[in-house]
Motif scaffolding. Sequence first.
Motif, short mmCIF file in Angstrom:
data_model
loop_
_atom_site.label_atom_id
_atom_site.label_comp_id
_atom_site.label_asym_id
_atom_site.label_seq_id
_atom_site.Cartn_x
_atom_site.Cartn_y
_atom_site.Cartn_z
N ILE A 52 1.81 7.03 11.09
CA ILE A 52 1.40 8.37 11.51
C ILE A 52 1.60 9.35 10.36
CG2 ILE A 52 1.89 10.30 13.08
CD1 ILE A 52 2.92 8.13 15.10
N PHE A 53 2.75 9.27 9.72
CA PHE A 53 3.06 10.15 8.59
C PHE A 53 2.04 9.99 7.47
CE2 PHE A 53 5.48 11.19 4.70
CZ PHE A 53 5.80 12.50 4.99
N LEU A 54 1.71 8.76 7.14
CA LEU A 54 0.73 8.51 6.08
C LEU A 54 -0.65 9.02 6.47
CD1 LEU A 54 1.89 4.96 4.93
CD2 LEU A 54 2.27 7.15 3.77
N ALA A 55 -0.99 8.92 7.75
CA ALA A 55 -2.28 9.45 8.23
C ALA A 55 -2.32 10.97 8.10
CB ALA A 55 -2.52 9.03 9.67
N ILE A 56 -1.19 11.62 8.36
CA ILE A 56 -1.11 13.07 8.19
C ILE A 56 -1.33 13.44 6.72
CG2 ILE A 56 0.47 15.06 8.25
CD1 ILE A 56 1.76 13.69 10.75
N ILE A 57 -0.67 12.73 5.83
CA ILE A 57 -0.82 13.00 4.40
C ILE A 57 -2.27 12.79 3.96
CG2 ILE A 57 -0.21 12.18 2.08
CD1 ILE A 57 2.61 11.66 3.23
N LYS A 58 -2.87 11.70 4.42
CA LYS A 58 -4.27 11.41 4.07
C LYS A 58 -5.19 12.53 4.56
CE LYS A 58 -6.44 7.03 3.73
NZ LYS A 58 -6.70 5.73 4.31
N GLU A 59 -4.96 13.01 5.77
CA GLU A 59 -5.77 14.10 6.32
C GLU A 59 -5.59 15.39 5.51
OE1 GLU A 59 -8.44 16.18 8.64
OE2 GLU A 59 -8.10 14.02 8.60
N MET A 60 -4.36 15.67 5.12
CA MET A 60 -4.10 16.87 4.31
C MET A 60 -4.76 16.76 2.94
SD MET A 60 -2.46 18.99 6.16
CE MET A 60 -3.11 18.36 7.68
N GLU A 61 -4.72 15.57 2.33
CA GLU A 61 -5.39 15.36 1.05
C GLU A 61 -6.89 15.59 1.19
OE1 GLU A 61 -4.15 11.37 0.15
OE2 GLU A 61 -2.50 12.07 -1.11
N LYS A 62 -7.46 15.09 2.28
CA LYS A 62 -8.90 15.25 2.53
C LYS A 62 -9.25 16.73 2.68
CE LYS A 62 -11.94 14.32 6.34
NZ LYS A 62 -12.05 13.65 7.64
N ARG A 63 -8.45 17.46 3.45
CA ARG A 63 -8.71 18.90 3.64
C ARG A 63 -8.56 19.66 2.33
NH1 ARG A 63 -5.88 20.56 9.39
NH2 ARG A 63 -6.89 18.95 10.63
N TYR A 64 -7.55 19.31 1.55
CA TYR A 64 -7.33 19.96 0.27
C TYR A 64 -8.53 19.73 -0.66
CZ TYR A 64 -5.36 21.21 -4.23
OH TYR A 64 -5.16 21.78 -5.46
N ALA A 65 -9.01 18.50 -0.71
CA ALA A 65 -10.16 18.17 -1.56
C ALA A 65 -11.40 18.94 -1.12
CB ALA A 65 -10.43 16.67 -1.53
N GLN A 66 -11.62 19.06 0.19
CA GLN A 66 -12.77 19.82 0.70
C GLN A 66 -12.64 21.29 0.31
OE1 GLN A 66 -12.53 18.92 4.87
NE2 GLN A 66 -13.90 17.16 4.71
N GLN A 67 -11.45 21.84 0.47
CA GLN A 67 -11.22 23.24 0.12
C GLN A 67 -11.40 23.45 -1.37
OE1 GLN A 67 -10.84 25.58 2.43
NE2 GLN A 67 -10.88 27.13 0.85
N ASP A 68 -10.92 22.53 -2.17
CA ASP A 68 -11.06 22.61 -3.62
C ASP A 68 -12.53 22.61 -4.02
OD1 ASP A 68 -9.86 22.76 -6.23
OD2 ASP A 68 -10.43 20.65 -6.50
N ARG A 69 -13.32 21.73 -3.39
CA ARG A 69 -14.76 21.69 -3.68
C ARG A 69 -15.43 23.01 -3.31
NH1 ARG A 69 -14.25 16.29 -1.95
NH2 ARG A 69 -14.91 16.81 0.15
N LYS A 70 -15.04 23.60 -2.18
CA LYS A 70 -15.62 24.87 -1.75
C LYS A 70 -15.30 25.97 -2.75
CE LYS A 70 -15.63 24.11 3.22
NZ LYS A 70 -14.99 24.51 4.50
N SER A 71 -14.03 26.03 -3.17
CA SER A 71 -13.64 27.10 -4.09
C SER A 71 -14.27 26.90 -5.48
CB SER A 71 -12.11 27.21 -4.20
OG SER A 71 -11.57 26.07 -4.77
#
Length: 75
Positions: A52-71
């Motif tokens: 579960i913890f690793l899935a949370i980290i993976k989801e946060m990495e995905k969101r960060y990458a999406q936000q980084d692409r947008k910015s």
Amino acid sequence: MKQLSTKERIRTEALHLFAQYGYDAISVAQIAKAVGIQAPSLYKHYASKEDIFLAIIKEMEKRYAQQDRKSTRLN
């Protein structure tokens, strides 16, 4: 508003509990209770608390990458 899947609810509740009490202080049973399911049902979605913890980290990495692409596109 989109209804969250059980997997998403598990991640969301686990993140809240980990943030409030710390990873070591929380059990799978406590996460399941917060989601409103039994612990054995949680294991249908995740193999362990670490999973579960690793899935949370993976989801946060995905969101960060999406936000980084947008910015990056805005600059």
